[in-house]
Design a protein around this motif. Structure first.
Motif, short mmCIF file in Angstrom:
data_model
loop_
_atom_site.label_atom_id
_atom_site.label_comp_id
_atom_site.label_asym_id
_atom_site.label_seq_id
_atom_site.Cartn_x
_atom_site.Cartn_y
_atom_site.Cartn_z
N ASP A 53 0.80 -1.37 0.06
CA ASP A 53 -0.04 0.09 0.08
C ASP A 53 1.03 1.44 0.02
O ASP A 53 0.52 2.25 -0.68
N TRP A 54 1.91 1.23 0.62
CA TRP A 54 2.66 2.49 0.61
C TRP A 54 3.35 2.76 -0.61
O TRP A 54 3.58 4.08 -0.83
N LEU A 55 3.81 1.80 -1.31
CA LEU A 55 4.30 1.84 -2.58
C LEU A 55 3.27 2.67 -3.50
O LEU A 55 3.52 3.26 -4.36
N ARG A 56 2.12 1.96 -3.43
CA ARG A 56 0.88 2.32 -4.34
C ARG A 56 0.48 3.77 -4.04
O ARG A 56 0.38 4.54 -4.86
N GLU A 57 0.62 4.21 -2.75
CA GLU A 57 0.55 5.56 -2.51
C GLU A 57 1.50 6.62 -3.13
O GLU A 57 1.39 7.74 -3.40
N ARG A 58 2.74 6.22 -2.96
CA ARG A 58 4.02 6.82 -3.52
C ARG A 58 3.89 6.86 -5.04
O ARG A 58 4.40 7.91 -5.55
N TYR A 59 3.47 5.99 -5.55
CA TYR A 59 3.31 5.70 -6.91
C TYR A 59 1.86 5.40 -7.51
O TYR A 59 1.62 4.24 -7.94
N PRO A 60 1.21 6.24 -7.50
CA PRO A 60 -0.20 6.03 -7.76
C PRO A 60 -0.67 5.72 -9.22
O PRO A 60 -1.79 5.24 -9.61
N GLU A 61 0.07 6.17 -10.10
CA GLU A 61 -0.23 5.97 -11.64
C GLU A 61 0.88 5.05 -12.25
O GLU A 61 0.56 4.18 -12.97
N GLU A 62 2.25 5.50 -12.05
CA GLU A 62 3.13 4.52 -12.75
C GLU A 62 4.44 4.59 -11.82
O GLU A 62 4.65 5.37 -10.93
N MET A 63 5.27 3.27 -12.03
CA MET A 63 6.42 2.95 -11.42
C MET A 63 7.67 2.41 -12.12
O MET A 63 6.99 1.73 -13.00
N THR A 64 8.56 2.90 -11.80
CA THR A 64 9.87 2.08 -12.70
C THR A 64 10.57 1.47 -11.57
O THR A 64 10.73 1.81 -10.36
N ILE A 65 10.80 -0.09 -11.91
CA ILE A 65 11.47 -0.96 -10.91
C ILE A 65 12.83 -1.24 -11.54
O ILE A 65 12.80 -1.08 -12.88
N VAL A 66 13.80 -1.46 -10.78
CA VAL A 66 15.22 -1.83 -11.26
C VAL A 66 15.47 -3.38 -10.87
O VAL A 66 15.24 -3.48 -9.67
N ILE A 67 15.67 -4.09 -11.65
CA ILE A 67 16.05 -5.65 -11.40
C ILE A 67 17.41 -5.56 -11.91
O ILE A 67 17.93 -5.54 -13.02
N GLN A 68 18.51 -5.56 -10.80
CA GLN A 68 19.98 -5.53 -10.93
C GLN A 68 20.35 -6.58 -10.10
O GLN A 68 20.85 -7.57 -10.15
N HIS A 69 21.23 -5.94 -8.76
CA HIS A 69 21.87 -6.76 -7.89
C HIS A 69 20.99 -7.66 -7.03
O HIS A 69 21.49 -8.90 -6.99
N TRP A 70 19.88 -7.26 -6.40
CA TRP A 70 19.32 -7.78 -5.43
C TRP A 70 17.96 -8.07 -5.80
O TRP A 70 17.21 -7.06 -5.99
#
Length: 158
Positions: A53-70
């Motif tokens: 929920d806290w991520l959805r509140e911070r990014y209510p429309e669009e989000m970019t994730i990074v898949i790299q080290h962990w």
């Protein structure tokens, strides 16, 4: 019921989703090779997106994730993938349907795909990508920009 035309846009969309699924399945089985890493932007409002929920509140429309080290628990299904990423030392599981994807970029080889929506503007058609630094899972401050290959479907739609 007969079809009046071939829906190439939809077919390309499915093919691009299949390519991403294949890449993620390989990474799930064997890990990321060499310098490969991914920036994946998705619509957080899309049906089937599961995130804290806290991520959805911070990014209510669009989000970019990074898949790299962990990252952990990367699994791929027919319609999307699940992954656990680290956000400020807090592991968070996510489920992202392929229909929610907006961009997939691997800056290590200057490769990128853009999934256009029917209501998007053509202004962004020539946007380029570059590598952004950041802790895994923390979205870059802006969309990646620089020299990626972008595939846009809208220019072929009527």
């Amino acid at each position: 019921m007969s079809r009046s035309e071939i829906d190439y846009g939809r077919m390309m969309h499915r093919a691009m989703q299949g390519l991403i699924a294949d890449v993620l399945e390989d990474v799930a089985a064997h890990g990321l090779p060499g310098e490969h890493h991914f920036f994946i932007t998705f619509d957080t409002r899309e049906d089937g997106v599961e995130m804290a929920d806290w991520l959805r509140e911070r990014y209510p429309e669009e989000m970019t994730i990074v898949i790299q080290h962990w990252f952990e628990n990367l699994t791929v299904s027919e319609d999307g993938f699940t992954i656990t990423l680290n956000f400020g030392n807090s592991p968070e599981p996510m489920r992202i349907p392929f229909d929610a994807l907006r961009t997939f970029v691997d800056p290590s080889v200057e490769f990128g795909l853009r999934f256009e929506t029917q209501d998007s503007d053509d202004e962004d058609e020539d946007e380029e990508f570059e590598e952004n630094e950041g802790e895994d899972g923390d979205p870059p401050d802006e969309s990646p920009k620089g020299g990626g290959e972008v595939v846009s479907l809208d220019k072929w739609r009527k």
